[in-house]
Design a protein around this motif. Structure first.
Motif, PDB file in Angstrom:
ATOM      1  N   VAL A   1       0.868  -1.173   0.000  1.00 54.86           N
ATOM      2  CA  VAL A   1       0.000   0.000   0.000  1.00 54.86           C
ATOM      3  C   VAL A   1       0.905   1.223   0.000  1.00 54.86           C
ATOM      4  O   VAL A   1       1.830   1.315   0.804  1.00 54.86           O
ATOM      5  CB  VAL A   1      -0.928   0.013   1.238  1.00 54.86           C
ATOM      6  N   TYR A   2       0.652   2.161  -0.927  1.00 54.85           N
ATOM      7  CA  TYR A   2       1.483   3.363  -0.996  1.00 54.85           C
ATOM      8  C   TYR A   2       0.656   4.547  -1.470  1.00 54.85           C
ATOM      9  O   TYR A   2      -0.388   4.406  -2.083  1.00 54.85           O
ATOM     10  CB  TYR A   2       2.683   3.145  -1.919  1.00 54.85           C
ATOM     11  N   GLU A   3       1.180   5.737  -1.174  1.00 52.72           N
ATOM     12  CA  GLU A   3       0.548   6.988  -1.583  1.00 52.72           C
ATOM     13  C   GLU A   3       1.390   7.610  -2.685  1.00 52.72           C
ATOM     14  O   GLU A   3       2.608   7.732  -2.545  1.00 52.72           O
ATOM     15  CB  GLU A   3       0.465   7.937  -0.386  1.00 52.72           C
ATOM     16  N   ASP A   4       0.770   8.012  -3.796  1.00 51.03           N
ATOM     17  CA  ASP A   4       1.522   8.623  -4.879  1.00 51.03           C
ATOM     18  C   ASP A   4       1.669  10.129  -4.657  1.00 51.03           C
ATOM     19  O   ASP A   4       1.185  10.678  -3.674  1.00 51.03           O
ATOM     20  CB  ASP A   4       0.905   8.283  -6.247  1.00 51.03           C
ATOM     21  N   ARG A   5       2.345  10.792  -5.568  1.00 50.32           N
ATOM     22  CA  ARG A   5       2.622  12.233  -5.409  1.00 50.32           C
ATOM     23  C   ARG A   5       1.364  13.091  -5.473  1.00 50.32           C
ATOM     24  O   ARG A   5       1.376  14.263  -5.127  1.00 50.32           O
ATOM     25  CB  ARG A   5       3.652  12.702  -6.423  1.00 50.32           C
TER      26      ARG A   5
ATOM     27  N   ALA B   1      -1.311  12.310  -3.740  1.00 44.55           N
ATOM     28  CA  ALA B   1      -1.996  11.954  -2.490  1.00 44.55           C
ATOM     29  C   ALA B   1      -3.110  10.934  -2.697  1.00 44.55           C
ATOM     30  O   ALA B   1      -4.099  10.922  -1.981  1.00 44.55           O
ATOM     31  CB  ALA B   1      -2.524  13.205  -1.779  1.00 44.55           C
ATOM     32  N   VAL B   2      -2.921  10.060  -3.687  1.00 44.15           N
ATOM     33  CA  VAL B   2      -3.868   8.978  -3.952  1.00 44.15           C
ATOM     34  C   VAL B   2      -3.236   7.679  -3.454  1.00 44.15           C
ATOM     35  O   VAL B   2      -2.081   7.382  -3.764  1.00 44.15           O
ATOM     36  CB  VAL B   2      -4.187   8.866  -5.459  1.00 44.15           C
ATOM     37  N   TRP B   3      -4.012   6.921  -2.677  1.00 40.71           N
ATOM     38  CA  TRP B   3      -3.512   5.658  -2.139  1.00 40.71           C
ATOM     39  C   TRP B   3      -3.790   4.518  -3.107  1.00 40.71           C
ATOM     40  O   TRP B   3      -4.820   4.484  -3.764  1.00 40.71           O
ATOM     41  CB  TRP B   3      -4.166   5.371  -0.786  1.00 40.71           C
ATOM     42  N   HIS B   4      -2.841   3.574  -3.185  1.00 44.51           N
ATOM     43  CA  HIS B   4      -2.935   2.421  -4.060  1.00 44.51           C
ATOM     44  C   HIS B   4      -2.624   1.155  -3.272  1.00 44.51           C
ATOM     45  O   HIS B   4      -1.787   1.170  -2.373  1.00 44.51           O
ATOM     46  CB  HIS B   4      -1.917   2.516  -5.207  1.00 44.51           C
ATOM     47  N   ALA B   5      -3.297   0.066  -3.598  1.00 45.80           N
ATOM     48  CA  ALA B   5      -2.998  -1.252  -3.026  1.00 45.80           C
ATOM     49  C   ALA B   5      -2.696  -2.184  -4.192  1.00 45.80           C
ATOM     50  O   ALA B   5      -3.472  -2.273  -5.149  1.00 45.80           O
ATOM     51  CB  ALA B   5      -4.180  -1.764  -2.222  1.00 45.80           C
ATOM     52  N   GLU B   6      -1.547  -2.847  -4.137  1.00 46.46           N
ATOM     53  CA  GLU B   6      -1.116  -3.727  -5.218  1.00 46.46           C
ATOM     54  C   GLU B   6      -0.492  -4.985  -4.635  1.00 46.46           C
ATOM     55  O   GLU B   6      -0.112  -5.015  -3.465  1.00 46.46           O
ATOM     56  CB  GLU B   6      -0.084  -3.032  -6.101  1.00 46.46           C
TER      57      GLU B   6
END
Length: 81
Positions: free
Chosen positions: A54-58, A60-65
């Motif tokens: 789980v990470y936040e992009d530049r 400020a959108v969170w992603h789960a992969e």
């Protein structure tokens, strides 16, 4: 395959390595920053377990992969100093 470059740079009164626009901690010497960059680059190429990330992009959108443990980038350390 993804290629990641660790670049040794002067930073915040010392030395650091930079990947893209992200800096490591500041090290007191060029040699310490170079050693840390080499260790980080080597570790990043090591196979691991398939895990969820789980990470936040530049923006400020969170992603789960799912990150496959065998899908590792190639790395290099660039030292202009």
């Amino acid at each position: 395959m993804t290629q990641i470059t660790y670049e040794i740079v002067e930073h915040d009164g010392g030395w650091a390595y930079r990947v893209g626009e992200t800096f490591s901690e500041t090290f007191p010497t060029h040699a310490a920053a170079l050693s840390a960059a080499k260790a980080a680059a080597e570790a990043q190429e090591q196979r691991g377990d398939t895990e969820g990330v789980v990470y936040e992009d530049r923006n400020a959108v969170w992603h789960a992969e799912i990150a496959p443990g065998d899908d590792r980038p190639t790395t290099q350390v660039r030292d202009a100093g």
